[in-house]
Each structure stands twice: as C-alpha cells, then as structure tokens.
Design a protein around this motif. Structure first.
Motif, PDB file in Angstrom:
ATOM      1  N   GLY A  19      -2.826  -2.668 -14.111  1.00  0.00           N
ATOM      2  CA  GLY A  19      -2.730  -4.126 -14.291  1.00  0.00           C
ATOM      3  C   GLY A  19      -1.742  -4.797 -13.350  1.00  0.00           C
ATOM      4  N   TYR A  20      -0.477  -4.347 -13.381  1.00  0.00           N
ATOM      5  CA  TYR A  20       0.517  -5.031 -12.550  1.00  0.00           C
ATOM      6  C   TYR A  20       0.268  -4.768 -11.068  1.00  0.00           C
ATOM      7  N   GLY A  21      -0.307  -3.591 -10.758  1.00  0.00           N
ATOM      8  CA  GLY A  21      -0.660  -3.289  -9.368  1.00  0.00           C
ATOM      9  C   GLY A  21      -1.672  -4.299  -8.837  1.00  0.00           C
ATOM     10  N   ILE A  22      -2.604  -4.695  -9.687  1.00  0.00           N
ATOM     11  CA  ILE A  22      -3.615  -5.689  -9.277  1.00  0.00           C
ATOM     12  C   ILE A  22      -2.929  -7.032  -9.025  1.00  0.00           C
ATOM     13  N   VAL A  23      -2.018  -7.423  -9.945  1.00  0.00           N
ATOM     14  CA  VAL A  23      -1.307  -8.715  -9.795  1.00  0.00           C
ATOM     15  C   VAL A  23      -0.570  -8.749  -8.449  1.00  0.00           C
ATOM     16  N   SER A  24       0.152  -7.654  -8.138  1.00  0.00           N
ATOM     17  CA  SER A  24       0.937  -7.611  -6.892  1.00  0.00           C
ATOM     18  C   SER A  24       0.019  -7.664  -5.682  1.00  0.00           C
ATOM     19  N   ASP A  25      -1.084  -6.894  -5.742  1.00  0.00           N
ATOM     20  CA  ASP A  25      -1.959  -6.820  -4.570  1.00  0.00           C
ATOM     21  C   ASP A  25      -2.686  -8.143  -4.338  1.00  0.00           C
TER      22      ASP A  25
END
Lengths: 112, 352
Positions: A19-25
């Motif tokens: 989840g947070y990886g998607i937000v950052s990317d």
C-alpha cells in the motif's frame, strides 16, 4: 479510467508493491502532483481488485505487521496499455492542432 | 497498539464492517508507514500524540460515503440508503432554492416595485439601505439557487461551495447580532445552521459511483416548486397577516407532510423497489424536520403571541408525526427485507 487508477496501475507495472509503496511511487511518477491519501488509495484499489485489474501477490511480515503486496494482472496490463494509447492519441491531436495554429513557440509579449 | 493506531482504527469504523474485515489491517499498515518519519524519537512521539491529518480523515469519510451510500453497483441496502440520501438532499436543496425566490419577490414588493399589489404595512417597510457590502452580504442567501442547479448538473463540489456561501454570511450576521444583544438569544438559527451543514455534507452522496441526476425532471421541479409554494404564500402574505404565524420549520412540516401523504397515496405495493428510496428519503426528512420543529418551539417563549405560536407548532408536529410514523414503520420493514450482500439491486434512476 481516473488519474489515480492510471498511476496506481503504472506503479504496479514493474513490480508488485504494498500500500504505502504504491503511494510513494505514484507521487514520484506524477512528480508530486498526485498525492494519494490512504482512504483514496484503497477506494481505488478495491475497485481495481474487483474488476480483476489488480490481484494480491503475497503477504510479508514487516515490523510485526503483515504487508500485502499487489500485482498487475494481464487484464490490468491490457487496460493500462489501452488507456495510455488513448491518452497519447489525444495528446497527438492537441499537439498537431497547436503546431498548426501556433507554428512558432510563444515567448511573451513583443518588445515595444 | 499505539495511540495513533487506535485513533486511525476508530476513524476506520466509519467504513462498513465487511469492508473493514477485508481491508482494515492493510490500511492501518499503510497509514502507519506513511506516518513514519525515519527518526526513532520523532516516530515515537507521533505514535503517542499524532493524529490522522484532516486530508486523511476526509479521504476515509469520502470512502465511507461511497460504500455506505452506494451507487449503481452497490449491494441493495447500501444502494437504497444512497438513493434515499441523494433524494432527500435534492429535495432539501430544492426547497432552499425555491424559497429564495420568495425572498426576491418580497424584497421587490417591500421596495414598492410591484405596483399592482397592495402597499405593504408600514411596519414592514425595509430597513434603510446599507452599503454595497451589506447588500452583497444579504444577497449571499440566493446562492442556494445556483447551488441546486449545480447539484442537478453533477457539479457536486461547486454545489457544496455555493451552499457554504449561502450558509455562512447569515450565520456570522446572526452570531454578531446575538453577541451585541441586537436580537434575543435563540436556538433556531443555530439548529438550522447545523442542518444546513449536514445538507452540505450529504452532498458527498453524489459521488462518482452514483447515477447522474435526471436533469430534466429536477430542473423542471424548480419552476413547478416556485409556482406551488412561494407564489401562493406571497399572494397570501401580501393580503393578510396570517403568515406571520408560519415560520420556516412550520412551513417545512407542512411541505414534508403533504409530500408524505402524496407518496403514501401513490405507492404501488407491487413495485416496492422503486418506492423504497423515496419512502426512506421522506422518513429521513420527516425525522429531521420533526426534531427541528420541536427544538425551535423553545424560542417561542420570547414571542408576544407565544401561546398561539406554540399551539400551531404543536399541531404541525402532530400532523407530521401522524403521517411520518406509519411511513417510517413501513420503510424499516422494507429495509430489513433487503439483503445487505450484493444481489441484483433495483436499477431505477433518481427522479420524481
């Protein structure tokens, strides 16, 4: 396809992400323009899962929690390719019209 | 579990239970990671004293609105609630839009620009014109008219902004007047402000998953509403004093009672799926207006004709209760019969 959905699918193109990886990317891909909040991310992600464009890849333990990683499905890849082609076609039409009407770049008011 | 996690999980309780079962832990993990600063001391402080940012709260509220007030692909019960809230919001905004036209007519009459009507009583003459700023301030209320049109045309955020423009100036004026002692303290304006605030929030039900509002029907409702309500009221007001006894909560009671009676009389038992959103919308409106009527009766203590006003208000409340209670009972029974899980929901667009 909404802009957040477009960027989420693009973020998942090269590798599964949590989840947070998607937000950052997504923030990086959009040069900071699309800043997804967690509620907004899952509001889009759940629909992408229901529509079969994204699926669960794996779960990994991280700092005592389970991180879920999501990956793009083949259907998601096709949907993204179709949307990217549609946007590119639109951009080509606009660029051609702009070149036609304004052959030289507009640099500002003419000197008096 | 840190205090921050507790606060975020509390916020997530806005989401339906089945959705939380599927997504809550993942959302919490992503949220906590987004709050991680990389510095152990700061992160420990945030874990104890941090709160979800307003934008995070807003994103969860928007998600809850989409899930609980469902659109065309939602489970039947969520769809029924969604349609009902959208219908109730349209009706309440329509009522505001229709009534501001009465305000325009009365202002024109009081300023002597409608020659064929009897002259207004001397004590009704308008207050001396103020400056341009004051005039613009008073005109803010008319923003309900474009707010309604924007809502019908699918510009939800524009409608919310215009509605806020209509709500805030009168609220500020009232606060200043009450603080300065120009008017006696009263609960009515604050309760109505609260309800208008809820109305602005309820516009969130017009999310992307919801079917578009049938434009022609709801735009046509505007002139029809003006002909049916403010025009007769204005005609009566111009010729008699009786309408001094009818305030906004009273008028709302009458309108919702009439709408409920028409709905009950026109219900077709063999088409319950179509009737339910309307039944639920009118039940929501009746409950809200009944509460408004009862709370605002307290303010009649300051009025010269308080005994008459109280009697009229009690009658209005009794009539609304008499027609609203059977409707509410039927609606609750129908809602319970609806499956909460996805099946084939009714696919009727919202329309009068």
């Amino acid at each position: 396809m909404t802009e957040p959905a477009f960027f989420i699918l693009t973020a998942l193109l090269d590798a599964p992400r949590h989840g947070y990886g998607i937000v950052s990317d997504v923030a990086e891909l959009s040069r900071g323009r699309v800043q997804l909040k967690i509620g907004s991310l899952y509001g889009v992600l759940d629909r992408l899962v229901v529509d079969g464009l994204v699926e669960l890849d794996r779960e990994e333990a991280w700092q005592g929690r389970l991180r879920r990683y999501y990956r793009l499905t083949e259907r998601g890849r096709h949907a993204l390719a179709a949307e990217a082609e549609r946007l590119a076609a639109n951009a080509r039409i606009a660029s051609a019209r702009l070149r036609e009407l304004h052959p030289r770049p507009i640099t500002g008011p003419a000197p008096s | 579990m840190s205090r921050l996690e507790e606060r975020y999980r509390l916020l997530l309780r806005l989401l339906p239970a089945d959705y939380r079962r599927e997504w809550e832990d993942d959302m919490v993990a992503a949220f906590l990671e987004s709050m991680d600063t990389g510095d152990a001391e700061t992160s420990a402080y945030v874990a104890d004293y941090g709160r979800p940012q307003l934008s995070e709260v807003a994103s969860v509220i928007a998600l809850a609105a989409r899930l609980r007030l469902g659109g065309t692909d939602a489970p039947p019960r969520s769809y029924a609630w969604g349609e009902a809230v959208r219908l109730a919001t349209l009706m309440a905004t329509l009522a505001h839009a229709v009534m501001v036209t009465a305000g325009v007519a009365i202002t024109t009459w009081l300023s002597g620009n409608i020659a064929w009507l009897p002259a207004p009583p001397p004590d009704w003459m308008p207050v001396a014109a103020g400056n341009l700023w004051r005039t613009a301030w008073d005109l803010a209320d008319y923003a309900w008219l474009p707010a309604y049109v924007a809502l019908v045309l699918g510009h939800r955020r524009v409608a919310q902004a215009l509605a806020l423009l209509a709500i805030l100036p009168p609220a500020l004026t009232n606060a200043v007047r009450q603080a300065a002692g120009e008017v006696p303290p009263s609960a009515s304006p604050w309760v109505m402000l609260l309800l208008d605030g809820v109305l602005v929030l309820a516009m969130a039900a017009f999310h992307d998953d919801a079917a578009p509002v049938p434009r022609r029907r709801w735009l046509r409702a505007l002139p029809i509403g003006i002909l049916l309500v403010p025009v007769p009221l204005f005609a009566v007001q111009a010729t008699s004093q009786v309408l001094r006894l009818l305030d906004w909560p009273g008028l709302s009671c009458v309108l919702v009672s009439v709408a409920t009676v028409i709905h009950l009389a026109g219900r077709r038992p063999y088409r319950p799926a179509r009737a339910l959103p309307w039944s639920l919308a009118l039940t929501l409106l009746a409950t809200t207006i009944l509460a408004l009527r009862l709370v605002t009766m307290v303010d009649y203590g300051h009025q010269a004709q308080h005994a008459t006003l109280l009697t009229i208000a009690a009658a209005e409340a009794a009539v609304l209760l008499a027609v609203g209670a059977p409707l509410a009972a039927m609606t609750i029974r129908a809602l319970r019969r609806l499956p909460a899980a996805p099946t084939e929901p009714p696919r009727e667009g919202i329309g009068p």
